[in-house]
Enzyme design. Sequence first.
Site, PDB file in Angstrom:
ATOM      1  N   CYS A  20       0.788  -1.230   0.000  1.00 55.11           N
ATOM      2  CA  CYS A  20       0.000   0.000   0.000  1.00 55.11           C
ATOM      3  C   CYS A  20       0.821   1.282   0.000  1.00 55.11           C
ATOM      4  O   CYS A  20       0.288   2.366  -0.187  1.00 55.11           O
ATOM      5  CB  CYS A  20      -0.915   0.012   1.232  1.00 55.11           C
ATOM      6  SG  CYS A  20      -0.016  -0.012   2.805  1.00 55.11           S
TER       7      CYS A  20
ATOM      8  N   GLU B 227      -7.113  -5.736  -0.717  1.00 57.87           N
ATOM      9  CA  GLU B 227      -7.202  -4.662   0.283  1.00 57.87           C
ATOM     10  C   GLU B 227      -6.064  -3.672   0.083  1.00 57.87           C
ATOM     11  O   GLU B 227      -4.959  -4.075  -0.310  1.00 57.87           O
ATOM     12  CB  GLU B 227      -7.148  -5.281   1.685  1.00 57.87           C
ATOM     13  CG  GLU B 227      -7.148  -4.288   2.827  1.00 57.87           C
ATOM     14  CD  GLU B 227      -5.795  -4.171   3.520  1.00 57.87           C
ATOM     15  OE1 GLU B 227      -5.751  -3.605   4.634  1.00 57.87           O
ATOM     16  OE2 GLU B 227      -4.780  -4.626   2.949  1.00 57.87           O
TER      17      GLU B 227
ATOM     18  N   ARG C 262      -9.531   2.280  11.585  1.00 57.52           N
ATOM     19  CA  ARG C 262      -8.698   1.844  10.458  1.00 57.52           C
ATOM     20  C   ARG C 262      -9.565   1.731   9.206  1.00 57.52           C
ATOM     21  O   ARG C 262     -10.368   0.806   9.068  1.00 57.52           O
ATOM     22  CB  ARG C 262      -8.058   0.489  10.769  1.00 57.52           C
ATOM     23  CG  ARG C 262      -7.065  -0.014   9.710  1.00 57.52           C
ATOM     24  CD  ARG C 262      -6.606  -1.422  10.032  1.00 57.52           C
ATOM     25  NE  ARG C 262      -5.522  -1.855   9.168  1.00 57.52           N
ATOM     26  CZ  ARG C 262      -4.234  -1.689   9.414  1.00 57.52           C
ATOM     27  NH1 ARG C 262      -3.869  -1.094  10.537  1.00 57.52           N
ATOM     28  NH2 ARG C 262      -3.307  -2.109   8.581  1.00 57.52           N
TER      29      ARG C 262
END
Length: 453
Positions: A96, A134, A178
Amino acid sequence: MKTLEAVQLQLPLNLAVHSSRFTFIDLFAGIGGFRIALNNLGGSCLAYSEIDKEALKVYQANHLSYLNQDEISLGDITQVDQLPTGVDIVVGGVPCQPWSVAGKLKGFDDPRGKLWFNVISLLAKSQPKSFIFENVRGLASPKNRENLEFLIQQFEQIGYRVYWEVINAYDFGLPQNRERVFIVGIHQRIKGHDQYRFPAPLKTNPRLLDILDPKQFDLEPIEKVKLDPDILFGGVIPPSRNRFQKDDELNDFFVFSDLRNGHTTIHSWDLIKTTAREKMICLTILKNRRRKQYGEKDGNPLSYDDLSQLISGLKVEELEALVEKKILRKTVEPKYEFVNSKNMSGINGVYRVFLPTSTTLPTLTATGAKDFIATRSIHGDNPEDYKRAFLTQIYRKGKYLPIVAKHACRLQGFPDDFKYHPREEVAKKQFGNAVPVPVVEFVAKELLKVLLI
């Protein structure tokens, strides 16, 4: 390069696979957050990919046994030519950092950002029924929205109907604020591929004390007082407040910073002996350091001449006294600025202290933060009494503990018997990189309904 034939020859032949509800492949596996969730739903992992050696040790120690010791370790995804065919779900937390505010936001210009293309290529060849990926919320930010839409187009071109949503771990039972982007794809050959719906929030209202060991904490019932926002914010409510910070209640945390001035901000001049005038001088610097007339930086040092126009009767000796106390430092110009000039660095090794009754902790990150949990609660009828109670009853008495790997494990929804890395800092980093297990479980449960598994 690992060929399809090589992969197929290594497929594990054990009862766990044959008796499972569905099969999956775990890409960018980390320490296995996706895997725990899918195993809980009855899935069996055919192969996994991870290149971090320390994460791999933890993954294998927790997830591989005599039943599946022959399971395929794909290694570096950039060296994999093709995945096994006939797989139900491919999952993964694609690195990410290219999209993260904490990173450099290089997107596809970052080599890690280009890993998406490896994923798309592998999916195009193996055509699994579905996938779940994700990533950080930043991927869906206005700055990166074109990149997200580009990824969706690429998935659609290889045969998938794609859904995405920003999901907060708090909404699925974890006391952690989160937010992450979840991308779900269902192959168009699957009947009902256009019927997927993300799970609705659970509305369980978790709190920090849910993950704490009650033996370490003195938790008396505390009833919070309601206060006028004008008392808390001086008439201007900061736009940066999140959904967990109520505008008519005192915060459940304290921030150690000389660059802020909220009602639960602790300054260096609160921690050492200073006069009322010295405090006033410090607050004057704090309130004026970002004014453009003093420079183009986000925060500028101020000269004696600057400050003498703001503070009546100011003497150089007063500024030098604050330098002596190590609250201010003098630059070469000379000008004056705070010694503690970085927010995340905090003061004296402390950035934030959260009360155990707090609704949530901030997002766990791989880099970590100097965050602590108070071992007792406090009460205050107003901001001044509240801050005084924190300093006297918690800070000065050392009634606070660091957030450790055990807390991080629970904050991410991993089971208590999970064997995390023996080195505390490595374990916390790995949990910071992990995916929240309950979120994956609920997202995947809705996917299985569409796949009729």
